[in-house]
Motif scaffolding. Structure first.
Motif, short mmCIF file in Angstrom:
data_model
loop_
_atom_site.label_atom_id
_atom_site.label_comp_id
_atom_site.label_asym_id
_atom_site.label_seq_id
_atom_site.Cartn_x
_atom_site.Cartn_y
_atom_site.Cartn_z
N THR A 261 0.83 -1.21 0.00
CA THR A 261 0.00 0.00 0.00
C THR A 261 0.86 1.26 0.00
O THR A 261 0.62 2.20 -0.77
CB THR A 261 -0.92 0.00 1.24
OG1 THR A 261 -1.75 -1.16 1.20
CG2 THR A 261 -1.79 1.25 1.26
N ASN A 278 -3.79 9.91 -1.01
CA ASN A 278 -3.83 8.67 -0.23
C ASN A 278 -4.33 7.52 -1.10
O ASN A 278 -4.56 7.69 -2.30
CB ASN A 278 -4.72 8.85 1.01
CG ASN A 278 -6.14 9.25 0.68
OD1 ASN A 278 -6.68 8.88 -0.37
ND2 ASN A 278 -6.78 10.00 1.56
N ASP A 280 -7.19 5.91 -1.18
CA ASP A 280 -8.52 6.12 -1.76
C ASP A 280 -8.45 7.04 -2.98
O ASP A 280 -9.12 6.80 -3.99
CB ASP A 280 -9.47 6.72 -0.72
CG ASP A 280 -9.85 5.72 0.37
OD1 ASP A 280 -9.73 4.51 0.12
OD2 ASP A 280 -10.26 6.17 1.45
N ASP A 281 -7.61 8.08 -2.89
CA ASP A 281 -7.43 8.99 -4.02
C ASP A 281 -6.85 8.24 -5.22
O ASP A 281 -7.29 8.42 -6.36
CB ASP A 281 -6.48 10.14 -3.65
CG ASP A 281 -7.02 11.01 -2.54
OD1 ASP A 281 -8.26 11.14 -2.43
OD2 ASP A 281 -6.21 11.56 -1.77
N ASN A 284 -9.48 6.03 -6.83
CA ASN A 284 -10.44 6.84 -7.59
C ASN A 284 -9.84 7.32 -8.91
O ASN A 284 -10.51 7.29 -9.95
CB ASN A 284 -10.89 8.04 -6.74
CG ASN A 284 -11.77 7.63 -5.58
OD1 ASN A 284 -12.43 6.59 -5.63
ND2 ASN A 284 -11.80 8.44 -4.53
N SER A 329 -8.89 -3.05 -3.60
CA SER A 329 -8.69 -2.47 -4.93
C SER A 329 -8.24 -3.53 -5.93
O SER A 329 -7.61 -3.23 -6.94
CB SER A 329 -7.65 -1.35 -4.87
OG SER A 329 -6.45 -1.79 -4.26
#
Length: 381
Positions: A261, A278, A280-281, A284, A329
């Protein structure tokens, strides 16, 4: 009387009942290779001491048509606590002898100082002990990422906590007053999967976790192995990526330096210039089609696929289970993992079943409880 006082055959019988039970005595014999007389000799004292019991409902013996009484582990005979340690929190579960969860708790830790973490573990265990009522705990299993020597109870090195040569089992046992064992978290989760997860009933399988680190647990011939020095399964440090990124271990080209990660976040920040980006960014942006970010996930998937191929080529597992927080992910690098695996798995090794299995940290903690329970009936494991 404890299970460790029983003859070695008792461990075989007990483990068969844990993994496959309830079973008839004849089926116990078939699964363990013990003669009917040997099974009876083992079962009688275990029943007298309350470790196993007859269920009182008959089954039909295979091939004979005769009814046979089933025997099973008495789950309520002993209680255990499993604790998963991360850099930010402790996850604890109270379980019975079959590692079925009875209660769970999560607590934040404000410091990674050894004394602070030990005190937090003691408080967490006390909370879970309260949930057990008047019943006492039989053992505690603490799981932690890194180089863990479970035989001597020492964390040799945990990069995420920055611990070196910490006698964690002794410290927790002194603080809590209950026998304690520590284990690498991935190996503990592998034991949990062997008992009641996607590895149940398999002779040889591997569990690979993708997240803050890349690790693997190896079950070979029904036994989860740790190796002569306790570091078996460190696939995150296989030099397969061909990259020059420096890993947490100090070497370059490790799988973990590309696919953990932290590594993915760092590479995405470099690719986009977003210093505060981060995970999540990154996910996305990849879903939105950002080519530079998608390339980061492609490289990560390829590196993980190569590590899976190495495992398949080395031990020939029936199944490789892919888990860890990184599988959230998984869709972004699933194709690249499979392609890297198939391109490098040799011959029939490519037939290995790949299973993606998201598991919350409570399941990792259950692995700690399973390790503690395992030591009751198989102290040399």
């Amino acid at each position: 009387m404890t299970l460790s006082d029983q003859p070695p055959a008792a461990a075989l019988v007990f483990q068969a009942l844990l993994q496959y039970g309830p079973l008839s005595r004849a089926e116990v014999g078939r699964r363990t290779g013990l003669t009917p007389g040997a099974v009876t000799k083992v079962v009688t004292p275990l029943m007298a001491d309350g470790w196993i019991s007859e269920l009182g409902r008959p089954a039909t013996e295979r091939g004979t048509g005769r009814p046979a009484t089933l025997i099973a582990v008495c789950a309520e005979r002993a209680l255990f606590v499993g604790v998963k340690v991360t850099g930010e929190e402790l996850i604890g579960v109270l379980t019975d002898l079959t590692a079925q969860s009875l209660a769970s708790r999560r607590v934040r830790i404000d410091s990674r100082d050894v004394g602070t973490v030990v005190l937090a573990i003691a408080r967490l265990v006390e909370e879970l002990r309260t949930a057990a009522g008047s019943r006492s705990l039989h053992g505690i299993g603490v799981t932690i990422s890194g180089d863990v020597d479970s035989q001597v109870g020492t964390v040799q090195y945990s990069p995420f906590l920055n611990w070196r040569r910490v006698p964690l089992a002794q410290l927790v046992e002194f603080a809590v007053g209950t026998p304690t064992i520590i284990e690498n978290d991935v190996r503990a989760l592998t034991v949990a999967e062997q008992w009641f997860g996607a590895g149940a009933g398999l002779s040889t399988f591997a569990l690979v976790t993708v997240g803050a680190g890349i690790g693997a647990g190896l079950s070979i011939g029904g036994r989860v192995v740790s190796g002569a020095h306790g570091v078996a399964g460190e696939v995150g440090h296989l030099p397969v990526s061909g990259a020059d990124r420096v890993c947490t271990c100090g070497n370059t080209g490790c799988v973990e330096a590309v696919a953990s990660t932290h590594a993915i976040i760092e590479q995405c920040r470099q690719a986009t210039g977003g210093l505060h980006l981060n995970m999540d960014d990154a996910v996305n942006l990849a879903h939105e089609g950002d080519l530079a970010v998608r390339e980061v996930f492609t490289r990560a998937g390829h590196a993980v696929g190569l590590s899976l191929a190495c495992i398949a080529n080395l031990i020939g597992p029936e199944r490789i289970i892919i888990s860890g927080e990184g599988v959230a992910s998984y869709d972004l690098f699933a194709d690249h993992i499979r392609r890297g695996f198939l391109d490098h798995a040799f011959g029939a090794a490519a037939e290995c079943d790949l299973v993606v299995r998201p598991l919350p940290f409570e399941e990792w903690a259950r692995g700690g409880a399973a390790i503690a329970a395992q030591r009751v009936f198989a102290p040399d494991k």
